[in-house]
Scaffold this motif. Structure first.
Motif, mmCIF file in Angstrom:
data_model
loop_
_atom_site.group_PDB
_atom_site.id
_atom_site.type_symbol
_atom_site.label_atom_id
_atom_site.label_comp_id
_atom_site.label_asym_id
_atom_site.label_seq_id
_atom_site.Cartn_x
_atom_site.Cartn_y
_atom_site.Cartn_z
ATOM 1 N N ASP A 178 -14.681 -12.500 -11.390
ATOM 2 C CA ASP A 178 -15.828 -11.080 -10.901
ATOM 3 C C ASP A 178 -16.119 -9.754 -11.167
ATOM 4 O O ASP A 178 -14.048 -9.298 -11.210
ATOM 5 C CB ASP A 178 -16.761 -11.421 -9.272
ATOM 6 N N TYR A 179 -16.552 -8.095 -11.560
ATOM 7 C CA TYR A 179 -16.694 -7.540 -10.954
ATOM 8 C C TYR A 179 -16.109 -6.706 -9.664
ATOM 9 O O TYR A 179 -17.256 -7.571 -9.144
ATOM 10 C CB TYR A 179 -17.449 -6.604 -11.552
ATOM 11 N N VAL A 180 -15.359 -7.020 -8.944
ATOM 12 C CA VAL A 180 -15.092 -6.512 -7.815
ATOM 13 C C VAL A 180 -14.758 -5.123 -7.280
ATOM 14 O O VAL A 180 -13.333 -4.734 -7.179
ATOM 15 C CB VAL A 180 -14.476 -7.865 -6.607
ATOM 16 N N MET A 181 -15.765 -5.510 -5.845
ATOM 17 C CA MET A 181 -14.861 -3.870 -5.328
ATOM 18 C C MET A 181 -14.199 -4.022 -4.248
ATOM 19 O O MET A 181 -14.516 -4.530 -3.403
ATOM 20 C CB MET A 181 -16.524 -2.697 -4.596
ATOM 21 N N GLU A 182 -12.904 -2.710 -3.828
ATOM 22 C CA GLU A 182 -12.367 -3.914 -2.810
ATOM 23 C C GLU A 182 -12.430 -1.824 -2.046
ATOM 24 O O GLU A 182 -12.216 -1.020 -3.033
ATOM 25 C CB GLU A 182 -10.813 -4.127 -3.427
ATOM 26 N N TYR A 183 -11.970 -2.051 -0.767
ATOM 27 C CA TYR A 183 -12.059 -0.988 -0.034
ATOM 28 C C TYR A 183 -10.702 -1.089 1.220
ATOM 29 O O TYR A 183 -11.116 -2.145 2.156
ATOM 30 C CB TYR A 183 -13.362 -0.643 0.323
ATOM 31 N N LEU A 184 -10.065 -0.586 1.054
ATOM 32 C CA LEU A 184 -9.019 -0.326 1.996
ATOM 33 C C LEU A 184 -9.491 -0.432 3.996
ATOM 34 O O LEU A 184 -10.384 1.234 3.302
ATOM 35 C CB LEU A 184 -7.589 0.469 1.863
ATOM 36 N N VAL A 194 0.932 -1.170 -0.152
ATOM 37 C CA VAL A 194 -0.071 0.316 0.050
ATOM 38 C C VAL A 194 0.569 1.377 -0.276
ATOM 39 O O VAL A 194 1.699 1.350 1.150
ATOM 40 C CB VAL A 194 -0.851 -0.037 1.161
ATOM 41 N N ASN A 195 0.808 1.480 -0.771
ATOM 42 C CA ASN A 195 1.560 3.636 -0.866
ATOM 43 C C ASN A 195 2.955 2.702 -1.180
ATOM 44 O O ASN A 195 3.985 3.621 -0.164
ATOM 45 C CB ASN A 195 1.295 4.617 -0.153
ATOM 46 N N GLY A 196 2.944 2.027 -1.721
ATOM 47 C CA GLY A 196 5.503 1.556 -1.524
ATOM 48 C C GLY A 196 5.520 0.889 -0.367
ATOM 49 O O GLY A 196 6.438 -0.166 -0.509
ATOM 50 N N VAL A 197 4.432 0.719 0.797
ATOM 51 C CA VAL A 197 4.547 -0.457 1.570
ATOM 52 C C VAL A 197 4.570 -1.730 1.644
ATOM 53 O O VAL A 197 2.500 -1.853 1.575
ATOM 54 C CB VAL A 197 4.737 0.883 3.233
ATOM 55 N N THR A 198 4.803 -2.651 1.878
ATOM 56 C CA THR A 198 4.415 -3.804 2.152
ATOM 57 C C THR A 198 4.339 -4.026 3.663
ATOM 58 O O THR A 198 4.988 -4.588 4.679
ATOM 59 C CB THR A 198 5.422 -4.872 1.246
ATOM 60 N N GLY A 199 2.821 -4.712 4.025
ATOM 61 C CA GLY A 199 2.488 -5.122 5.187
ATOM 62 C C GLY A 199 1.072 -5.816 5.218
ATOM 63 O O GLY A 199 0.919 -6.399 4.014
ATOM 64 N N ASN A 213 -8.303 5.405 -5.799
ATOM 65 C CA ASN A 213 -7.697 6.689 -4.929
ATOM 66 C C ASN A 213 -6.936 6.152 -4.310
ATOM 67 O O ASN A 213 -6.387 6.700 -3.283
ATOM 68 C CB ASN A 213 -8.924 7.600 -5.032
ATOM 69 N N GLY A 214 -6.058 4.822 -4.370
ATOM 70 C CA GLY A 214 -5.199 4.431 -2.693
ATOM 71 C C GLY A 214 -6.530 4.095 -1.842
ATOM 72 O O GLY A 214 -6.035 3.600 -0.481
ATOM 73 N N THR A 215 -7.546 4.151 -1.773
ATOM 74 C CA THR A 215 -8.670 3.832 -0.706
ATOM 75 C C THR A 215 -9.799 2.673 -1.499
ATOM 76 O O THR A 215 -10.066 1.517 -0.838
ATOM 77 C CB THR A 215 -9.530 4.907 -0.262
ATOM 78 N N PHE A 216 -9.946 2.950 -2.613
ATOM 79 C CA PHE A 216 -11.189 1.916 -2.790
ATOM 80 C C PHE A 216 -11.106 2.167 -4.851
ATOM 81 O O PHE A 216 -9.828 2.386 -4.850
ATOM 82 C CB PHE A 216 -12.464 2.076 -2.395
ATOM 83 N N GLY A 217 -11.658 0.716 -4.433
ATOM 84 C CA GLY A 217 -11.861 0.828 -6.676
ATOM 85 C C GLY A 217 -12.056 -1.023 -7.640
ATOM 86 O O GLY A 217 -12.992 -1.189 -6.237
ATOM 87 N N CYS A 218 -12.583 -1.145 -8.614
ATOM 88 C CA CYS A 218 -12.920 -2.212 -8.337
ATOM 89 C C CYS A 218 -12.413 -2.560 -10.007
ATOM 90 O O CYS A 218 -11.349 -1.683 -11.329
ATOM 91 C CB CYS A 218 -14.045 -1.904 -9.355
ATOM 92 N N ALA A 219 -12.943 -3.536 -10.274
ATOM 93 C CA ALA A 219 -11.604 -4.984 -10.914
ATOM 94 C C ALA A 219 -12.196 -5.943 -11.827
ATOM 95 O O ALA A 219 -12.955 -6.605 -10.804
ATOM 96 C CB ALA A 219 -9.828 -4.700 -10.831
ATOM 97 N N ILE A 220 -11.633 -6.338 -12.447
ATOM 98 C CA ILE A 220 -11.693 -7.759 -13.099
ATOM 99 C C ILE A 220 -10.815 -8.950 -12.005
ATOM 100 O O ILE A 220 -10.104 -8.899 -12.289
ATOM 101 C CB ILE A 220 -11.853 -7.853 -13.932
ATOM 102 N N LEU A 221 -11.852 -9.640 -11.663
ATOM 103 C CA LEU A 221 -10.641 -10.218 -9.957
ATOM 104 C C LEU A 221 -9.853 -11.764 -11.109
ATOM 105 O O LEU A 221 -10.750 -12.064 -11.585
ATOM 106 C CB LEU A 221 -11.689 -11.168 -9.308
ATOM 107 N N VAL A 222 -8.894 -11.396 -10.774
ATOM 108 C CA VAL A 222 -7.640 -12.924 -10.700
ATOM 109 C C VAL A 222 -7.729 -13.311 -9.616
ATOM 110 O O VAL A 222 -7.345 -13.057 -9.029
ATOM 111 C CB VAL A 222 -6.464 -11.777 -11.717
ATOM 112 N N GLY A 223 -7.940 -14.241 -9.608
ATOM 113 C CA GLY A 223 -7.409 -15.552 -8.856
ATOM 114 C C GLY A 223 -9.028 -15.632 -7.866
ATOM 115 O O GLY A 223 -10.145 -14.957 -8.518
#
Length: 203
Positions: A195-201, A104-109, A165-175
């Motif tokens: 699936d079209y999936v919305m992800e929210y951080l 997230v924003n270049g930081v892995t965790g 925008n760094g908080t949420f978005g939508c994509a075609i899910l891979v996996g």
């Protein structure tokens, strides 16, 4: 004259069905996108309120947000928010949350994300035109970017929000989505490849 009148009525009926159906699908996709975004925003608000009241401790399950605690006797949510049933026939179900290692924003965790399934993608469909599920995803991306996306990206779990925008978005899910919070499992038929999936951080 009678034949011409009948033909004109038939054409008018077809035009009404076409444009009326198109308007219905557009309104439906807008409602699905708004519902998914609203549900995940509610979840994020309750999540942060819980952390604030419990000295930074994060919930280990979504049901903790609906239970009483020592500060708010009624819980932060009356119930875990629902996302709309997808056009493909998937019934409405509670939002899903999972924790995994992500950048997230270049930081892995370890980060926790909320998910909403907006339906199956239709092979070969043009996003926002031929596929009503894609249209809902387009609307989510437009909200995240502030502009109309040219295409719907493909992304794996933990990477979808980075397309927004760094908080949420939508994509075609891979996996598939794994690591459900509190050992919860993904509802049957949801959050799968294609699936079209919305992800929210959440954090």
């Amino acid at each position: 004259i009678t034949v011409i009148a009948i033909a004109l009525v038939a054409v008018a009926s077809l035009m009404g069905a076409y444009y009326g159906g198109s308007a219905f699908l557009n309104n439906q996709s807008a409602a699905n996108a708004a519902s998914a975004l609203n549900s995940l925003t509610q979840l994020a608000g309750a999540w942060n309120a819980y952390k604030g009241d419990n000295i930074g401790t994060t919930p280990t399950s979504l049901t903790m947000l609906t239970q009483s605690n020592y500060i708010n006797s009624s819980g932060y949510l009356q119930a875990v928010p629902l996302v709309p049933g997808a056009a493909g026939g998937v019934a409405p179900f509670p939002v899903f949350a999972a924790t995994l290692s992500a950048t997230v924003n270049g930081v892995t965790g370890l980060h926790t994300f909320g998910y909403a399934d907006l339906g199956r993608s239709a092979a070969g469909a043009t996003p926002g035109i031929a596929d009503s599920n894609a249209s809902a995803c387009v609307r989510v991306q437009k909200t995240a970017f502030g502009r109309q996306p040219a295409t719907i990206p493909s992304a794996a779990q933990g990477a979808i929000f980075q397309g927004g925008n760094g908080t949420f978005g939508c994509a075609i899910l891979v996996g598939t989505i794994t690591g459900g919070l509190g050992a919860t499992s993904v509802p049957a038929g949801d959050l799968q490849t294609g699936d079209y999936v919305m992800e929210y951080l959440l954090q």
